[in-house]
Scaffold this active site. Structure first.
Site, PDB file in Angstrom:
ATOM      1  N   SER A  78      -2.908 -39.344 -20.945  1.00 39.22           N
ATOM      2  CA  SER A  78      -3.202 -38.915 -19.578  1.00 39.22           C
ATOM      3  C   SER A  78      -4.599 -38.338 -19.565  1.00 39.22           C
ATOM      4  O   SER A  78      -5.240 -38.185 -20.613  1.00 39.22           O
ATOM      5  CB  SER A  78      -2.203 -37.852 -19.122  1.00 39.22           C
ATOM      6  OG  SER A  78      -2.406 -36.660 -19.862  1.00 39.22           O
ATOM      7  N   LYS A  79      -5.026 -37.982 -18.364  1.00 38.72           N
ATOM      8  CA  LYS A  79      -6.331 -37.346 -18.242  1.00 38.72           C
ATOM      9  C   LYS A  79      -6.329 -36.032 -19.046  1.00 38.72           C
ATOM     10  O   LYS A  79      -7.291 -35.704 -19.722  1.00 38.72           O
ATOM     11  CB  LYS A  79      -6.578 -37.065 -16.756  1.00 38.72           C
ATOM     12  CG  LYS A  79      -7.957 -36.573 -16.445  1.00 38.72           C
ATOM     13  CD  LYS A  79      -8.060 -36.299 -14.954  1.00 38.72           C
ATOM     14  CE  LYS A  79      -9.194 -35.345 -14.667  1.00 38.72           C
ATOM     15  NZ  LYS A  79      -9.093 -34.766 -13.330  1.00 38.72           N
ATOM     16  N   GLN A  80      -5.196 -35.308 -18.961  1.00 37.20           N
ATOM     17  CA  GLN A  80      -5.092 -34.012 -19.646  1.00 37.20           C
ATOM     18  C   GLN A  80      -5.200 -34.166 -21.162  1.00 37.20           C
ATOM     19  O   GLN A  80      -5.727 -33.299 -21.849  1.00 37.20           O
ATOM     20  CB  GLN A  80      -3.752 -33.318 -19.318  1.00 37.20           C
ATOM     21  CG  GLN A  80      -3.654 -32.729 -17.918  1.00 37.20           C
ATOM     22  CD  GLN A  80      -3.544 -33.801 -16.837  1.00 37.20           C
ATOM     23  OE1 GLN A  80      -2.949 -34.865 -17.071  1.00 37.20           O
ATOM     24  NE2 GLN A  80      -4.136 -33.568 -15.681  1.00 37.20           N
TER      25      GLN A  80
END
Ligand code: GLU
Length: 307
Positions: A248-250
């Site tokens: 994910s972006k995270q």
């Protein structure tokens, strides 16, 4: 028997299968979102269905400027073809408001004054954050103003059979609590928007990442409250990094690049359990192979490590 005149309009036939890909523009497409797009696209094609793209841009504070344009350009560069116009949730507030109003009029939704802190202090942990303790369900406490709208849930097992993950159930009252439809910051909750849109767009089959399995009982409950049809669900495996975290972006998953589309597409197919012919080199050849050979029963339900 009366002959039917040639000019008699035929009733519009609902499609047998209509799928969709619904990215949130909170970041660019990465290997995980690509695998989801590939799986939902190929399943729709293999069933002779339609495949729609919907941009879920309902959370401006979390959005990355330019991400929607970038996502659509990347999908195009990877050779995806969608049916109809792209739908943007940010242009559909009236539909969500109408749904909330219908729920409120039927006494199913109520205003809630609780702050995050108050909930954290009073709630026990659930499957997806704290279980709302129902403080405002009987009515707003004296002197307090409503901040958010919540949907009432009921105790009891709410389950469904996922085409890949099998039977999955929650007891919404025990595991989730009355959940938010309109947030205190004035933005629509994902759960409401996704259900309203899937119903309004006539989606028959939802193929998406298994990280959303935990949301599905809430969505089925909402469908029942709104009297709309529950689609079939198929939750594809999430891709995980070496630490076992979902890409994910995270977790800083890199964006996929059109320049390496063929290599990325091949990898996505392999991660979905398919075995593309090594002779297929180009994006077009890979799609041709994949459309002819896609098999959902080759996809593993468990998270797929990306090495
Ligand atoms: N917009 C959601 C996401 O990007 C997907 C919603 C869905 O497929 O139901 O995670």
């Amino acid at each position: 028997m009366t002959a039917v005149a040639d000019s008699t309009p035929l009733p519009a036939l609902a499609p047998l299968y209509r799928g969709r890909f619904a990215p949130s523009p909170t970041g660019l497409l990465h290997a995980g979102s690509l695998a989801t797009a590939v799986g939902s696209y190929l399943e729709a094609h293999s069933r002779g269905g339609e495949w729609l793209v919907r941009i879920e841009d309902l959370d401006p504070p979390r959005e990355q400027p330019g991400a929607s344009v970038h996502i659509l350009a990347t999908l195009e560069a990877f050779g995806f073809e969608w049916d109809g116009e792209v739908v943007y949730q940010s242009r559909r507030h009236a539909l969500y408001r109408e749904a909330l109003q219908a729920l409120a009029e039927r006494g199913l939704a109520y205003l809630c004054a609780c702050t995050r802190r108050e909930i954290a202090l009073a709630a026990r942990p659930g499957v997806d954050g704290p279980v709302y303790p129902g403080t405002c369900r009987p009515g707003l406490p004296a002197g307090r103003e409503g901040r958010a709208w919540r949907l009432k849930v009921e105790p009891g097992e709410l389950g469904f059979v996922d085409r890949l993950q099998g039977y999955y159930a929650q007891d919404l009252a025990r595991d989730v609590g009355d959940f938010v439809l309109l947030r205190a910051d004035g933005f629509w909750a994902y759960q409401l928007a996704v259900v309203v849109d899937d119903a309004e767009q006539g989606i028959t089959d939802i193929v998406r990442g298994a990280d959303l399995l935990v949301s599905t009982p809430r969505q089925i409950w909402l469908q029942r409250c709104l009297d709309v049809v529950t689609p079939d669900y198929c939750h594809l495996p999430v891709l995980v990094n070496a630490a076992g975290e979902k890409l994910s972006k995270q977790t800083l998953a890199p964006a996929i690049e059109p320049a390496s589309a063929a290599a990325e597409l091949r990898l996505a197919l392999v991660r979905l359990g398919q075995a593309p012919d090594p002779a297929c080199q180009s994006v077009a050849e890979l799609w041709q192979w994949a459309r002819a050979n896609w098999r959902l029963d080759r996809v593993t339900p468990a998270p797929v490590p990306v090495v």
